[in-house]
Design an enzyme around this catalytic site. Structure first.
Site, mmCIF file in Angstrom:
data_model
loop_
_atom_site.group_PDB
_atom_site.id
_atom_site.type_symbol
_atom_site.label_atom_id
_atom_site.label_comp_id
_atom_site.label_asym_id
_atom_site.label_seq_id
_atom_site.Cartn_x
_atom_site.Cartn_y
_atom_site.Cartn_z
ATOM 1 N N ARG A 102 0.881 -1.177 0.000
ATOM 2 C CA ARG A 102 0.000 0.000 0.000
ATOM 3 C C ARG A 102 0.912 1.218 0.000
ATOM 4 N NH1 ARG A 102 -5.298 1.162 3.544
ATOM 5 N NH2 ARG A 102 -6.048 -0.074 1.782
ATOM 6 N N HIS A 129 -7.171 0.960 -6.695
ATOM 7 C CA HIS A 129 -7.341 0.016 -5.586
ATOM 8 C C HIS A 129 -7.954 -1.272 -6.165
ATOM 9 C CE1 HIS A 129 -7.596 -1.369 -1.600
ATOM 10 N NE2 HIS A 129 -8.510 -0.579 -1.085
ATOM 11 N N GLN A 132 -9.853 -3.977 -3.988
ATOM 12 C CA GLN A 132 -11.157 -3.503 -3.530
ATOM 13 C C GLN A 132 -12.209 -3.712 -4.627
ATOM 14 O OE1 GLN A 132 -11.992 -1.906 -0.401
ATOM 15 N NE2 GLN A 132 -13.990 -2.440 -1.218
ATOM 16 N N ASP A 224 -17.309 6.863 -1.579
ATOM 17 C CA ASP A 224 -16.049 6.737 -0.835
ATOM 18 C C ASP A 224 -15.807 8.075 -0.135
ATOM 19 O OD1 ASP A 224 -13.557 5.904 0.115
ATOM 20 O OD2 ASP A 224 -12.522 6.168 -1.808
ATOM 21 N N CYS A 264 -16.313 1.361 0.286
ATOM 22 C CA CYS A 264 -15.143 0.508 0.538
ATOM 23 C C CYS A 264 -14.737 0.521 2.003
ATOM 24 C CB CYS A 264 -13.986 0.949 -0.343
ATOM 25 S SG CYS A 264 -13.521 2.666 -0.099
ATOM 26 N N ARG A 292 -13.576 -8.895 0.877
ATOM 27 C CA ARG A 292 -12.162 -8.602 0.583
ATOM 28 C C ARG A 292 -11.333 -9.864 0.812
ATOM 29 N NH1 ARG A 292 -10.026 -3.481 0.909
ATOM 30 N NH2 ARG A 292 -8.153 -4.565 0.196
HETATM 31 N N1 CP Z 1 -11.165 -0.503 2.038
HETATM 32 C C1 CP Z 1 -9.903 -0.573 2.511
HETATM 33 O O1 CP Z 1 -8.935 -0.739 1.784
HETATM 34 O O2 CP Z 1 -9.809 -0.449 3.875
HETATM 35 P P1 CP Z 1 -8.461 -0.268 4.708
HETATM 36 O O3 CP Z 1 -7.921 1.104 4.377
HETATM 37 O O4 CP Z 1 -8.866 -0.390 6.142
HETATM 38 O O5 CP Z 1 -7.490 -1.335 4.291
HETATM 39 N N1 NVA Z 2 -9.947 6.656 -1.278
HETATM 40 C C1 NVA Z 2 -9.554 6.146 0.014
HETATM 41 C C2 NVA Z 2 -9.710 4.676 0.048
HETATM 42 C C3 NVA Z 2 -9.311 4.020 1.342
HETATM 43 C C4 NVA Z 2 -9.472 2.532 1.329
HETATM 44 C C5 NVA Z 2 -8.116 6.573 0.307
HETATM 45 O O1 NVA Z 2 -7.289 6.518 -0.596
HETATM 46 O O2 NVA Z 2 -7.854 6.976 1.444
#
Ligand code: CP
Ligand code: NVA
Length: 308
Positions: A102, A129, A132, A224, A264, A292
């Site tokens: 990430r 993502h 997701q 989101d 998400c 997930r």
């Molecule tokens: N939706 C998602 O990726 O959640 P987290 O940021 O908690 O991993």
């Molecule tokens: N758009 C959000 C998604 C988190 C899972 C972010 O990037 O923070």
């Protein structure tokens, strides 16, 4: 060997391969547990940002399949700071069978993939993502028993999650409507790819500003956060610009009567979604969160066994 950096890189067959295997693995898990198909395999998980779902669902996914996962916190690796991204990839891939990362900048996940000897999975970048959106397709498929012609309305920021949803939807023939305020639309490159995939799959794409128009006849409404991780400095402006884009009961009432509401997570309740909707009868938020794990088991099985 293949990586999973973007759904744009997958064929429709590969998307369906993941969805079918996710369904099998979910059933198997519910019937008492998964077979140890990843026995002896390890996954290194690099995080530059916080996570609940991605971290825990990948870790549990590996454990359920007989493997192990190693969490590497933002402070531990300091990707690109303590040492170069290329060297992290070269070193880590000597120890583990797969890497999930990430990151803030998508170019970092591309660099990890370029220098890794093992598959690299994108667990969220500023660009997209994919895990997701693949699990969200799985959720929609479970609920509707089909994907072709199902309409997904995305209301809010044209961000990383929206990007992967557009790729996912247009790979499998789902229709997608997006409503975003001016200045927060998906990038032109992303929209162009969406049109390209839609030309093959038959998906319809609607782009606009009006949430009510987007959700008309929708099977699913998705939103989101208005402020993604890394955009905190811009919070005040974003909260103002997105105010008319809240997914609330009045908006949900304009979609199909059995519309599902998706997010998400994490949610900023009272901003992009109300408590009433998040906890109401249309919400599938926590099925999405559970899925997930099932979708990622499929991704892990296919990538770590080098079969995708
Ligand atoms: N939706 C998602 O990726 O959640 P987290 O940021 O908690 O991993
Ligand atoms: N758009 C959000 C998604 C988190 C899972 C972010 O990037 O923070």
């Amino acid at each position: 060997m293949k990586h999973l950096l973007s759904i744009a890189d997958l064929s429709a067959d590969e998307v369906w391969q993941i969805l079918n295997l996710a369904r099998e693995l979910k059933e198997e898990w519910r019937e008492g547990g998964n077979k140890p198909i990843l026995k002896g395999k390890t996954l290194g998980m690099i995080f530059q940002k916080p996570s609940l779902r991605t971290r825990v669902s990948f870790e549990m996914g590996m454990i359920h399949l007989g493997g192990q996962a190693l969490y590497l916190s933002p402070d531990e690796i300091k990707l690109g700071e303590r040492e170069s991204v290329a060297d992290v990839a070269r070193v880590l891939s000597r120890y583990v069978d797969g890497i999930m990362a990430r990151v803030f900048a998508h170019k970092h996940i591309e660099k990890l993939a370029a220098y890794s000897q093992v598959p690299v999975i994108n667990g969220l970048s500023d660009y997209n993502h994919p895990c997701q959106a693949l699990s969200d397709l799985f959720t929609i498929w479970e609920k509707r028993e089909k994907l072709e012609g199902v309409k997904l309305a995305y209301v809010g920021d044209g961000n990383n999650v929206a990007t992967s949803l557009l790729f996912a939807a247009t790979k499998v023939g789902m229709d997608m409507a997006l409503a975003s305020p001016e200045g927060y639309e998906l990038s032109d490159d992303v929209i162009e790819l969406g049109w390209e995939f839609a030309a093959h799959s038959g998906s319809k794409i609607e782009l606009g500003r009006d949430p009510a128009a987007a959700v008309r006849e929708a099977d699913a409404i998705y939103t989101d956060v208005w402020v993604s991780m890394g955009q905190e400095e811009d919070t005040e402006r974003r909260l103002k610009d997105f105010a008319p884009y809240q997914v609330n009961a009045a908006l949900v009432a304009q979609a199909k009567p059995d519309v599902m509401v998706m997010h998400c997570l994490p949610a900023h309740r009272g901003q992009e979604i109300t408590d009433e909707v998040a906890d109401g009868p249309h919400s599938v938020l926590f099925d999405q969160a559970e899925n997930r794990m099932h979708a990622q088991k499929a991704i892990l099985a296919l990538l770590l066994n080098f079969e995708l």
